[in-house]
Write an enzyme that holds these catalytic residues in place. Structure first.
Site, PDB file in Angstrom:
ATOM      1  N   ASP A 196       0.875  -1.170   0.000  1.00  0.00           N
ATOM      2  CA  ASP A 196       0.000   0.000   0.000  1.00  0.00           C
ATOM      3  C   ASP A 196       0.917   1.226   0.000  1.00  0.00           C
ATOM      4  OD1 ASP A 196      -1.453   2.246   0.826  1.00  0.00           O
ATOM      5  OD2 ASP A 196      -2.793   1.104   2.130  1.00  0.00           O
ATOM      6  N   TYR A 221      -5.194  11.244  -3.673  1.00  0.00           N
ATOM      7  CA  TYR A 221      -5.547  12.539  -3.060  1.00  0.00           C
ATOM      8  C   TYR A 221      -4.540  13.065  -2.055  1.00  0.00           C
ATOM      9  CZ  TYR A 221      -7.645   8.858  -0.153  1.00  0.00           C
ATOM     10  OH  TYR A 221      -7.860   7.708   0.549  1.00  0.00           O
ATOM     11  N   LYS A 222      -3.491  12.304  -1.770  1.00  0.00           N
ATOM     12  CA  LYS A 222      -2.525  12.789  -0.776  1.00  0.00           C
ATOM     13  C   LYS A 222      -1.411  13.560  -1.499  1.00  0.00           C
ATOM     14  CE  LYS A 222      -3.505   8.852   2.246  1.00  0.00           C
ATOM     15  NZ  LYS A 222      -4.314   9.484   3.290  1.00  0.00           N
TER      16      LYS A 222
HETATM   17  C1  LIG Z   1      -2.595   3.697   4.291  1.00  0.00           C
HETATM   18  C2  LIG Z   1      -3.990   3.862   3.762  1.00  0.00           C
HETATM   19  N1  LIG Z   1      -4.600   2.824   3.195  1.00  0.00           N
HETATM   20  C3  LIG Z   1      -5.862   2.922   2.740  1.00  0.00           C
HETATM   21  C4  LIG Z   1      -6.578   4.102   2.819  1.00  0.00           C
HETATM   22  C5  LIG Z   1      -7.995   4.152   2.336  1.00  0.00           C
HETATM   23  O1  LIG Z   1      -8.132   4.824   1.144  1.00  0.00           O
HETATM   24  P1  LIG Z   1      -9.542   4.963   0.374  1.00  0.00           P
HETATM   25  O2  LIG Z   1     -10.399   5.894   1.190  1.00  0.00           O
HETATM   26  O3  LIG Z   1      -9.165   5.562  -0.936  1.00  0.00           O
HETATM   27  O4  LIG Z   1     -10.135   3.610   0.249  1.00  0.00           O
HETATM   28  C6  LIG Z   1      -5.952   5.228   3.396  1.00  0.00           C
HETATM   29  C7  LIG Z   1      -6.672   6.498   3.496  1.00  0.00           C
HETATM   30  O5  LIG Z   1      -6.201   7.498   3.968  1.00  0.00           O
HETATM   31  C8  LIG Z   1      -4.638   5.098   3.896  1.00  0.00           C
HETATM   32  O6  LIG Z   1      -4.022   6.125   4.472  1.00  0.00           O
END
Ligand SMILES: Cc1ncc(COP(=O)(O)O)c(C=O)c1O
Length: 410
Positions: A196, A221-222
């Protein structure tokens, strides 16, 4: 101790200084939350306007062909690929991150049908933990998720492990894990590796090709600044394409979607991971945001990210000794692009800073989290942010009851 003048001098020689002009930033505000939601850039506004006023308003349904909408998930994937060290045709932009993790977990489990364990990090992002449990429960055979302390990883690896799923930069602490070393250890026991990259892409250099990564996904989006709820991306190593199947098939991942066949046949290549109609306006925003990478290299971004986070840590150490504990690793190799400060009243600290125009965020139970995006942050911003931090700690404004009220998003 570094002075504000020292910081001004650092900004003067910063090769990324002019990139800041690409972003729409609020005057007087110091935005240290680009690790949660990146700011909008001028190209995003232009590209989204163009899609709405020309491609959608004028082109209407013709634009699926004429404006290349159907290929946008692949085109943006190719645009993003260099940021993670992937090649053309290995990255797809679609859905949101949790959905893409579901697709990759489901697909990967089928590639190791005789194995029964998925290893993940107990401190992983909660959405990752929920989706991995859910996919394991639906695997069609007994699959157990082992959520371990990441330091115990080598002890958890054995020939019953099908998949290891880890987040490369920890969302709370900002610790960066060893992409190549861990991937190699996972492969040594015949398991597959899924990373991830939510807090990594656009923040730390990644080389999935060299590291031998099987699968990865991250959000838009980050540090990619693609907008709230922006589409996410997935990476499928070329050798796995055509071998791994998308467990959530849909018409636009079919080899011939407009033949409307009742039986599913996956498209070739990365397109097989498409499920539904691409979200064109959201993709246009991300496309606009990605154009900023024409003005910056990952090497420049990493060098400045380390310098900014070093400066922040150094100033906090010097000016607020013993007040916070710096949870983020000090070693460069183990640091992402954020700094996490632990404090029992971290929520109030973040709120008091917000009232002064310094935007960070809070992560339960006790972390004040500050993201440093080198594309638009200056060294003086770091200096000024610490000035504000010193002020809210000295006048105890962080203890003001109005800053204790928890809002839905922290
Ligand atoms: C490490 C991590 N994994 C997964 C997600 C979830 O992302 P999404 O809302 O796009 O499913 C986030 C969201 O901030 C995250 O920081």
């Amino acid at each position: 101790m570094k002075t504000r003048e020292d910081c001004e001098r650092l900004d003067e020689v910063d090769p990324l200084a002019t990139v800041r002009e690409q972003f729409v930033l609020k005057e007087g505000e110091i935005y240290l939350d680009g690790n949660s939601l990146g700011p909008v850039s001028r190209d995003v506004v232009t590209r989204v306007n163009d899609v709405i006023t020309h491609e959608w308003a004028e082109g209407l349904v013709r634009s699926w062909n004429d404006a290349g909408w159907m290929d946008m998930p692949l085109r943006l994937g190719d645009q993003l690929a260099p940021l993670i060290g992937a090649g053309p045709g290995e990255v797809l932009v679609a859905d949101t991150l949790t959905f893409l993790l579901a697709k990759l977990i489901g697909g990967a489990l089928e590639l190791r049908p005789d194995r029964h364990v998925i290893v993940t990090d107990a401190a992983n992002f909660h959405s990752d933990l929920y989706i991995v449990e859910a996919m394991a429960a639906r695997a069609g055979r007994a699959v157990k998720v082992k959520a371990i302390d990441r330091d115990q990883l080598s002890g958890a690896l054995n020939d019953d492990v099908a998949l290891v799923m880890l987040t490369q930069v920890d969302f709370r602490t900002g610790e960066a894990l060893d992409l190549a070393g861990i991937t190699a250890a996972v492969h040594d026991v015949g398991a597959l590796m899924l990373w991830d990259f939510a807090h990594s892409t656009g923040a730390v250099p990644l080389d999935v090709e060299a590291a031998g990564v099987d699968f990865a996904a991250g959000c838009g989006y980050k540090y990619l600044n693609g907008g709230p709820g922006a589409p996410a991306f997935l990476y499928v190593r070329r050798v796995w394409q055509g071998v791994i199947t998308n467990p959530l098939p849909g018409w636009l991942g079919h080899a011939r979607p407009f033949d409307f066949e009742a039986t599913y046949e996956a498209a070739r290549g990365i397109r097989a991971f498409v499920t539904s109609s691409p979200s064109i306006v959201a993709l246009a925003a991300l496309e606009g945001a990605l154009s900023v990478w024409e003005h910056a290299t990952m090497a420049q971004v990493r060098a400045k990210s380390l310098a900014l986070t070093d400066l922040f840590i150094e100033l906090v150490d010097e000016r607020l000794p013993g007040v916070f504990s710096v949870v983020t690793p000090r070693e460069h190799a183990r640091r992402g692009s954020q700094v996490a400060l632990a404090h029992p009243e971290a929520y109030g600290v973040v709120q008091a800073l917000l009232a002064r125009g310094v935007v960070g965020d809070f992560r339960a139970p006790d972390i004040a989290r500050f993201g440093f995006t080198p594309l638009y942050l200056r060294f003086v911003d770091v200096y000024d942010a610490v000035e504000h931090l010193v002020a809210v700690m000295s006048d105890s404004s962080y203890r003001d009851p109005k800053f204790a009220v928890r809002r839905a998003v922290t």
